[in-house]
Write a protein that holds these residues in place. Structure first.
Motif, mmCIF file in Angstrom:
data_model
loop_
_atom_site.group_PDB
_atom_site.id
_atom_site.type_symbol
_atom_site.label_atom_id
_atom_site.label_comp_id
_atom_site.label_asym_id
_atom_site.label_seq_id
_atom_site.Cartn_x
_atom_site.Cartn_y
_atom_site.Cartn_z
ATOM 1 N N PHE A 70 0.554 -1.361 -0.202
ATOM 2 C CA PHE A 70 0.048 -0.125 -0.017
ATOM 3 C C PHE A 70 0.727 1.194 -0.107
ATOM 4 C CE2 PHE A 70 -3.020 -3.257 1.359
ATOM 5 C CZ PHE A 70 -4.280 -2.900 0.521
ATOM 6 N N MET A 71 2.087 1.300 0.240
ATOM 7 C CA MET A 71 2.688 2.250 0.186
ATOM 8 C C MET A 71 4.054 2.370 -0.698
ATOM 9 S SD MET A 71 1.964 4.462 2.563
ATOM 10 C CE MET A 71 3.297 5.685 2.580
ATOM 11 N N GLY A 72 4.241 1.043 -1.330
ATOM 12 C CA GLY A 72 5.241 0.950 -2.415
ATOM 13 C C GLY A 72 6.652 1.050 -1.915
ATOM 14 N N LYS A 73 6.817 1.041 -0.648
ATOM 15 C CA LYS A 73 8.085 0.996 0.235
ATOM 16 C C LYS A 73 7.964 0.163 1.575
ATOM 17 C CE LYS A 73 9.233 5.873 -1.008
ATOM 18 N NZ LYS A 73 9.538 7.014 -0.270
ATOM 19 N N VAL A 74 9.170 -0.510 1.692
ATOM 20 C CA VAL A 74 9.031 -1.121 3.203
ATOM 21 C C VAL A 74 8.916 -0.307 4.276
ATOM 22 C CG1 VAL A 74 10.967 -3.014 2.124
ATOM 23 C CG2 VAL A 74 11.691 -0.721 3.384
ATOM 24 N N PRO A 75 8.265 -1.017 5.410
ATOM 25 C CA PRO A 75 7.835 -0.062 6.434
ATOM 26 C C PRO A 75 9.139 0.361 7.354
ATOM 27 C CG PRO A 75 7.029 -2.259 6.698
ATOM 28 C CD PRO A 75 7.659 -2.224 5.363
ATOM 29 N N PHE A 76 10.101 -0.228 7.265
ATOM 30 C CA PHE A 76 11.292 0.097 8.177
ATOM 31 C C PHE A 76 12.522 -0.493 7.650
ATOM 32 C CE2 PHE A 76 7.930 -2.638 10.325
ATOM 33 C CZ PHE A 76 8.444 -3.887 9.826
ATOM 34 N N LYS A 77 13.564 0.427 7.790
ATOM 35 C CA LYS A 77 14.677 -0.063 7.104
ATOM 36 C C LYS A 77 15.405 -1.101 7.808
ATOM 37 C CE LYS A 77 14.830 4.904 6.020
ATOM 38 N NZ LYS A 77 15.290 6.278 6.289
ATOM 39 N N GLU A 78 15.367 -1.243 9.186
ATOM 40 C CA GLU A 78 16.071 -2.021 10.075
ATOM 41 C C GLU A 78 15.007 -2.660 10.890
ATOM 42 O OE1 GLU A 78 20.606 -1.415 10.528
ATOM 43 O OE2 GLU A 78 19.305 0.344 11.459
ATOM 44 N N VAL A 79 15.172 -3.836 11.384
ATOM 45 C CA VAL A 79 14.592 -4.555 12.298
ATOM 46 C C VAL A 79 15.372 -5.310 13.129
ATOM 47 C CG1 VAL A 79 12.731 -6.395 12.762
ATOM 48 C CG2 VAL A 79 12.476 -5.375 10.893
ATOM 49 N N TYR A 80 15.359 -4.462 14.308
ATOM 50 C CA TYR A 80 16.196 -5.230 15.650
ATOM 51 C C TYR A 80 15.382 -5.905 16.475
ATOM 52 C CZ TYR A 80 18.440 -4.819 20.274
ATOM 53 O OH TYR A 80 18.928 -5.143 21.402
ATOM 54 N N ILE A 81 15.781 -7.215 16.446
ATOM 55 C CA ILE A 81 15.177 -8.354 17.258
ATOM 56 C C ILE A 81 15.888 -8.529 18.434
ATOM 57 C CG2 ILE A 81 14.053 -10.552 17.038
ATOM 58 C CD1 ILE A 81 13.450 -10.465 14.104
ATOM 59 N N TYR A 82 14.954 -8.566 19.614
ATOM 60 C CA TYR A 82 15.881 -8.748 20.821
ATOM 61 C C TYR A 82 15.452 -10.025 21.713
ATOM 62 C CZ TYR A 82 11.403 -6.599 22.552
ATOM 63 O OH TYR A 82 10.147 -6.284 22.820
ATOM 64 N N SER A 83 15.960 -10.449 22.662
ATOM 65 C CA SER A 83 15.684 -11.344 23.253
ATOM 66 C C SER A 83 14.288 -11.532 24.004
ATOM 67 C CB SER A 83 16.869 -11.706 24.310
ATOM 68 O OG SER A 83 18.005 -11.541 23.880
ATOM 69 N N LEU A 84 13.833 -12.487 24.580
ATOM 70 C CA LEU A 84 12.765 -12.353 25.513
ATOM 71 C C LEU A 84 13.511 -12.598 26.940
ATOM 72 C CD1 LEU A 84 9.949 -15.010 23.985
ATOM 73 C CD2 LEU A 84 10.173 -12.699 24.018
ATOM 74 N N VAL A 85 12.841 -12.238 27.906
ATOM 75 C CA VAL A 85 13.388 -12.182 29.160
ATOM 76 C C VAL A 85 12.850 -13.432 29.927
ATOM 77 C CG1 VAL A 85 13.686 -10.773 31.370
ATOM 78 C CG2 VAL A 85 13.413 -9.508 29.238
ATOM 79 N N ALA A 86 13.826 -14.374 30.412
ATOM 80 C CA ALA A 86 13.527 -15.373 31.296
ATOM 81 C C ALA A 86 13.629 -15.213 32.647
ATOM 82 C CB ALA A 86 14.247 -16.501 30.705
ATOM 83 N N ASP A 87 13.444 -16.175 33.454
ATOM 84 C CA ASP A 87 13.570 -15.941 35.073
ATOM 85 C C ASP A 87 15.161 -16.202 35.299
ATOM 86 O OD1 ASP A 87 14.176 -18.964 34.903
ATOM 87 O OD2 ASP A 87 12.255 -19.310 35.886
ATOM 88 N N GLU A 88 15.452 -16.391 36.321
ATOM 89 C CA GLU A 88 17.017 -16.384 36.642
ATOM 90 C C GLU A 88 17.407 -17.700 36.590
ATOM 91 O OE1 GLU A 88 17.838 -16.647 41.274
ATOM 92 O OE2 GLU A 88 15.482 -16.218 41.270
ATOM 93 N N GLU A 89 16.755 -18.802 36.234
ATOM 94 C CA GLU A 89 17.077 -20.150 35.771
ATOM 95 C C GLU A 89 17.000 -20.259 34.202
ATOM 96 O OE1 GLU A 89 14.713 -23.136 37.517
ATOM 97 O OE2 GLU A 89 15.485 -22.501 40.001
ATOM 98 N N GLY A 90 16.750 -19.113 33.538
ATOM 99 C CA GLY A 90 16.754 -19.402 32.147
ATOM 100 C C GLY A 90 15.463 -19.758 31.616
#
Length: 887
Positions: A509-529
Motif C-alpha cells: 500500500f505504500m510501495g516501500k518497506v515499512p522500516f529500514k531495519e528490524v532489531y530483534i531482541y531476546s525474551l526475558v526469562a527467569d533467573e534459571e533461564g
C-alpha cells in the motif's frame, strides 16, 4: 530548569521522587514532540502496540528501554525523533476480559446484551482501564510523542483498515471459502496458524479394530490419539507401496460404533513404517486428512458444534463435551470389543494463544487473504537490502516462513474488532465490499443487504501500523517525513504475527518497506533461564522491580543482559548490581559537588588548559575519548550489552576507583587555588561526558545530576552527544598511568596479604629502570595518595625486612619493620592455610562422590571446581608469604 541549591544533593538517592518529578517536567515541556518544520534528519520508530487489556510485563519493559535509549541517543545526535505510541484493541483478549467481567458483575453473557450493547460495554471498559498500560509505559521513562498516540480502532485507523480490506477484496486477494481452520471452542472463533501454540501433552494411542465388511472376523488395526473423531471418519488409508495392504485397497471396512462401511484407500501421505501402517481419515477434523480427502473426493463430516460439544452427526453422543465423549466412546469400544489396547503417548497439541484451550481443526466458511503474491514482494525487499535484520540470523527465519506461507484466515467469530466491510445482497447473494451499506446491488439493483457478522483478525489492523498511524490513507506531512520508519524494535516471538505482515502490507500500500531495519531482541526469562509464565509462577513484575530498585536500575539491568540470544535470564543479583551502579554514579557526583561547596570558581575545561593537565587528567580524558569512540557505534548498532558493560567499567573502575582517588587531594585543596580549579574543571568535564553517555539508558538519575552540575541551564535531553575529538588524546599518558596502576595493585596486594594495617604509612624502595620514580614527580604524588606512601627511594638490591612486589621492568620493596609482628603474622598465615586445606578436602570429597556428580546440576559442579581452584591459589600465595616471613 530549577537550579536552586546548585551544589547540594541529599545523602541518599530516592528514585521514586526523582522519576515522578522529571517525567512530569519532560512531558509538559513538549520535548518529546517531533517537528514537521525542522531541517533536522528524521528518525522514526513505532511502538509495538501493547494490548489495551495489558499490564506492563518484562517484555514491554525491555522493548521500552531499548526504544527509549535509541530515541534519546538520536535526539542528542541532532535527529528529529518521532517515537509514536499507541495500543491495540486486542479483539479476542479484550472480549474475553469484558465477558468475564459481565458474568461476574451482572451474571449475563454477551448474547443476553446483544451485539451493539455488548460492544458499547467494551468501549466503556476501554475508556475506564485502557489508559493503564500507557501510564505504565510512562513509568519506564519512555519519551514517546504522546500528542500522536493512536489506537487500532480509532477513527483514522478504522478508515485505513476499511480501505485496505476493500482494495484487497476488489483485487481478488481476499476471498471466502469453506476450509479446515483452527478453532477455539472457548473463544468460539477461528484462529490463524500462528495463533496456535503447540506444546507437549501426555495422552494415549488408542488401537482400534476396523472389521472387513466382507469378513468381520478379520480387521485392520488403526491407532489414534482422538478416538471421538472416528465418528467423522470417511476412509482408512494405507501406503500404495505397502505390500501388506495392496490387496485391500478398494475394499471396505466397517466404522466401529457407527456401523457404516468406509473404503480403504491408498495415499503417499501414509508412513508405512509408523505404527501399523494404517491411518483413519477424518477430513473435517485433521489438516492432513483434509488434503487426503481433497485428493480422493471424500465426504467431510463435521461432528463438532462451535462450543466443543458433539453435534447431530455424532448420533448417541450428541450434546456431549468432546472430552467427555472421548471417555464414553473408549468405554463403548472396549465393551463392543473394538478396542485392542491403549498406549501412553506424548503428543504436540495445539492450544489457543489467548486462553490456552485445546484447539480443534474445524471445517467452516471463513475469509482468507492470498499470501504468496504479497510474500514474494516482502522476500524480494529483504533480498535487495531494503530492510535489514539485526541480528542477521533472523532473516533466515523470516524467509523460511514466507517461502512456506499459507493463506491467512482473517475472520474471527467475535464482536469486538473491525467488522468485515462486506455486504451480501438479500436477493441474489452478491457480495460488495464497502465503507457503508450500498445503496443498491450492482447485479440485481435490490436494496436489502446483510453485513458479514465476523470481525477481522487483530493482526490485520496491526499489520498497517507503520503507515496507518502516520495518517494513511490521507497524504499527510507525517507520512512524507517519517515513512519508511527507521527501525522496528521487537521480540522474535512476533516475527511472523506482526513483522512479516507489516512488510507485506507496507510494500503493497505504500510501495516501500515499512522500516529500514528490524532489531530483534531476546525474551526475558527467569533467573534459571526458563520462560516466564503465570502457570509456572515465575513471572517477575517490572512495576515491582521499579518499586524496589528504581526505573534506571531496571533499565540498566535489561540493557546489560540483552545479548540477542533467544532468552536472557533476569536475576536479583543483576538488579542489585544495577542499583549499586546507579548509587555509585549518584554518590560519586555528590562527592565531587561537596568538594566545590567552598565557592571555588569552576569554568569549563578549555583547549588552552590542556598543556596544564597532570598525568591522571590526561589519562582520564583520553579514556573518556576512547570510551565515546567505543560506545557511540554500539548505540548505533544496537550492541546494548556491550555499551552497558563499557560504561559500567569506565565509571566504576576508572572514574571512581582510580581517577577520583588520585585527584582527591587536589579537589579538596584550598578554595580557588589553581590546582583545585584545574582539577574541578577536569572532573566536571568527565562527569558531563559520563552523564551524557549514560542518559539514554538511565534518563532519570542523569537528569537529576546534570541539573546539579555547574553550567547546565537546560535539560540533558537538549545536550549534544559527546564526540571523542572534544577531548585530549594522549596514549603515552595512558600507557604511563596503566603501568602506575600495575604498581599500585602490586603494592596493595602485598600489603593485604601480609595484613599491613590500612592506616599505616609505607616506606618504599624501588629497583629497575621502570620504577626509578622521581620523589617530586606526578607519579610519586599519585603513589603517595593511592598507597599511603610517605617515602620513596631507589635501591641497588633488595633491602632486609621488605616484601617484594614484581612489576614490569622492576621491583618494588615495602619496608615492614615496625609495621607487622613477623611471628604473629606467620602464625596467622599458618592458621589460615590449615583452614583452607580442610576446605579443599571437603570440596575434593564432594567431587569424588559419584552420586553427587551424577545428580547435581552442571552449574553446581562447575561452581565447586571453581571454588577448589581459587582455594588452592590462595594456599599457594600463603606459602609464598610464609617463605618470605621465615626468611
Amino acid at each position: 530548569m530549577d537550579k536552586t541549591n546548585e551544589f547540594s544533593l541529599p545523602p541518599v538517592y530516592e528514585p521514586k521522587e526523582v522519576e515522578a518529578r522529571w517525567y512530569d517536567v519532560w512531558e509538559k515541556s513538549g520535548i518529546f514532540k517531533a517537528s514537521q518544520t525542522t531541517d533536522k534528519p528524521a528518525f522514526c520508530m513505532v511502538i509495538p502496540p501493547p494490548n489495551v487489556t495489558g499490564s506492563l510485563h518484562m517484555g514491554h519493559a525491555l522493548n521500552d528501554t531499548l526504544q527509549d535509549a535509541l530515541a534519546r541517543f538520536k535526539r542528542m545526535n541532532g535527529f528529529n525523533v518521532l517515537w509514536l505510541p499507541g495500543c491495540d484493541h486486542a479483539g479476542i483478549a479484550t472480549q474475553n476480559v469484558v465477558e468475564r467481567e459481565l458474568a461476574k458483575t451482572e451474571g449475563k453473557t454477551r448474547y443476553d446484551l446483544g451485539r451493539e450493547a455488548f460492544i458499547q460495554k467494551v468501549w466503556e471498559w476501554k475508556e475506564k482501564y485502557g489508559a493503564r498500560i500507557m501510564k505504565q509505559i510512562r513509568t519506564m521513562g519512555c519519551s514517546c510523542d504522546w500528542s500522536r498516540e493512536r489506537f487500532t480502532m480509532d477513527e483514522g485507523l478504522s478508515k485505513a483498515v476499511q480501505e485496505v480490506f476493500i482494495t484487497l477484496f476488489n483485487e481478488k486477494f481476499i476471498y471466502q471459502d469453506y476450509k479446515l481452520i483452527n478453532w477455539c471452542t472457548h473463544c468460539r472463533t477461528a484462529l490463524s496458524d500462528i495463533e496456535v501454540t503447540h506444546k507437549p501433552k501426555n495422552g494415549n494411542f488408542y488401537h482400534i479394530r476396523y472389521p472387513y465388511v466382507d469378513d468381520p472376523t478379520k480387521f485392520l488395526e488403526v491407532a489414534t490419539t482422538r478416538p471421538e473423531t472416528l465418528l467423522g471418519d470417511t476412509a482408512v488409508a494405507v501406503n500404495p507401496m505397502d505390500e501388506r495392504y495392496k490387496s485391500l485397497v478398494g475394499k471396505k471396512v466397517t466404522l466401529p460404533l457407527v456401523n457404516q462401511a468406509i473404503p480403504v484407500i491408498a495415499d503417499d501421505y501414509v508412513d508405512k513404517e509408523f505404527g501399523t501402517g494404517v491411518v483413519k481419515i477424518t477430513p473435517a477434523h485433521d489438516f492432513n486428512d483434509f488434503q487426503v480427502g481433497v485428493r480422493h473426493n471424500l465426504e467431510r463430516i463435521n461432528i463438532l458444534n462451535p462450543d466443543g460439544t458433539l453435534n447431530e452427526n455424532a448420533g448417541a453422543y450428541q450434546g456431549m463435551d468432546r472430552f467427555v465423549a472421548r471417555k464414553k466412546i473408549v468405554a463403548d469400544l472396549e465393551e463392543k470389543e473394538f478396542l485392542i489396547k491403549i498406549e501412553p503417548h506424548e503428543n504436540n497439541v495445539g492450544h489457543c494463544y489467548r486462553c490456552d484451550t485445546v484447539v480443534e481443526p474445524f471445517y467452516s466458511k471463513q475469509w482468507f487473504v492470498k499470501m504468496k503474491p504479497l510474500a514474494e514482494k516482502a522476500l524480494e525487499a529483504v533480498d535487495k537490502g531494503e530492510t535489514k535484520f539485526v541480528p542477521e540470523m533472523w532473516r533466515g527465519e523470516y524467509e523460511k516462513w514466507l517461502n512456506n506461507i499459507q493463506d491467512w484466515c482473517i475472520s474471527r467469530q467475535i464482536w469486538w474488532g473491525h467488522r468485515i466491510p462486506v455486504y451480501t445482497c438479500a436477493n441474489c447473494s452478491t457480495q460488495v465490499a464497502a465503507t457503508s451499506v450500498p445503496k443498491e446491488c450492482p447485479k440485481c439493483q435490490q436494496t436489502r443487504f446483510e453485513q458479514d457478522p465476523d470481525v477481522l483478525d487483530t493482526w490485520f489492523s496491526s499489520g498497517l501500523w507503520p503507515f496507518s498511524t502516520l495518517g494513511w490513507p490521507e497524504k499527510t506531512k507525517d507520512l512524507e517525513i517519517f515513512y519508511p520508519t527507521s527501525v522496528l524494535v521487537t521480540s522474535w516471538d512476533i516475527l511472523f504475527f506482526w513483522v512479516a505482515r507489516m512488510m507485506m502490507m507496507g510494500i503493497k500500500f505504500m510501495g516501500k518497506v515499512p522500516f529500514k531495519e528490524v532489531y530483534i531482541y531476546s525474551l526475558v526469562a527467569d533467573e534459571e533461564g526458563k520462560k516466564m509464565s503465570k502457570s509456572k509462577g515465575n513471572v517477575v513484575d517490572p512495576l515491582d522491580m521499579i518499586d524496589k530498585y528504581g526505573t534506571d536500575a531496571l533499565r540498566f539491568t535489561l540493557t546489560s543482559i540483552e545479548t540477542k540470544q533467544r532468552y536472557v535470564a533476569l536475576t536479583p543479583q543483576k538488579l542489585e548490581s544495577s542499583r549499586n551502579f546507579v548509587n555509585k554514579l549518584y554518590n560519586a557526583t555528590r562527592f565531587v559537588l561537596m568538594g566545590l561547596e567552598d565557592g571555588t570558581e569552576v569554568k569549563p575545561l578549555q583547549k588552552a588548559d590542556w598543556n596544564k593537565l597532570r598525568l591522571e587528567d590526561k589519562w582520564i580524558l583520553t579514556r573518556l575519548s576512547q570510551t565515546i569512540a567505543s560506545v557511540t557505534p554500539d548505540y548505533e548498532k544496537y550492541r546494548v550489552a556491550e555499551l552497558s558493560a563499557t560504561l559500567y567499567r569506565f565509571l566504576w573502575n576508572e572514574v571512581c576507583d582510580w581517577y577520583l582517588e588520585s585527584v582527591k587531594p587536589r579537589l579538596y585543596a584550598e578554595a580557588n587555588s589553581e590546582e583545585k580549579k584545574l582539577a574541578a574543571s577536569v572532573i566536571l568535564t568527565v562527569f558531563d561526558g559520563v552523564l551524557r553517555l549514560l542518559h539514554p539508558v538511565m534518563p532519570f538519575v542523569t537528569e537529576e545530576l546534570w541539573q546539579k552540575l555547574p553550567g547546565h541551564p537546560e535539560t540533558i535531553m537538549k545536550a549534544s552527544w559527546p564526540k571523542s575529538s572534544d577531548y585530549p588524546m594522549d596514549e603515552k599518558a595512558v600507557a604511563e598511568f596503566e603501568f602506575l596502576q600495575e604498581v599500585v595493585t602490586a603494592i596493595r596486594t602485598s600489603r593485604s596479604e601480609l595484613n599491613v594495617p590500612p592506616s599505616a604509612q609505607l616506606k618504599l624502595s624501588t629497583h629497575g629502570d621502570s620504577v626509578k620514580f622521581d620523589p617530586a614527580s606526578q607519579v610519586s604524588a599519585i603513589l603517595k595518595t593511592l598507597c599511603r606512601v610517605n617515602d620513596i627511594s631507589l635501591a641497588s638490591s633488595r633491602p632486609p625486612k621488605t616484601s617484594l612486589a614484581v612489576v614490569k621492568g622492576g621491583e618494588v620493596y615495602i619496608h615492614l619493620e615496625g609495621l607487622i609482628d613477623i611471628k604473629a603474622e606467620a602464625a596467622k598465615q599458618i592458621k589460615e592455610k590449615q583452614k583452607l586445606e580442610k576446605y579443599v578436602q571437603s570440596i575434593q570429597g564432594k567431587l569424588a562422590n559419584e552420586q553427587f556428580v551424577k545428580n547435581a546440576p552442571a552449574e553446581l559442579i562447575d561452581g565447586e571446581k571453581t571454588k577448589l581452584r581459587e582455594t588452592k591459589d590462595k594456599i599457594v600465595r600463603i606459602d609464598h608469604n610464609l617463605k618470605f616471613l621465615e626468611n
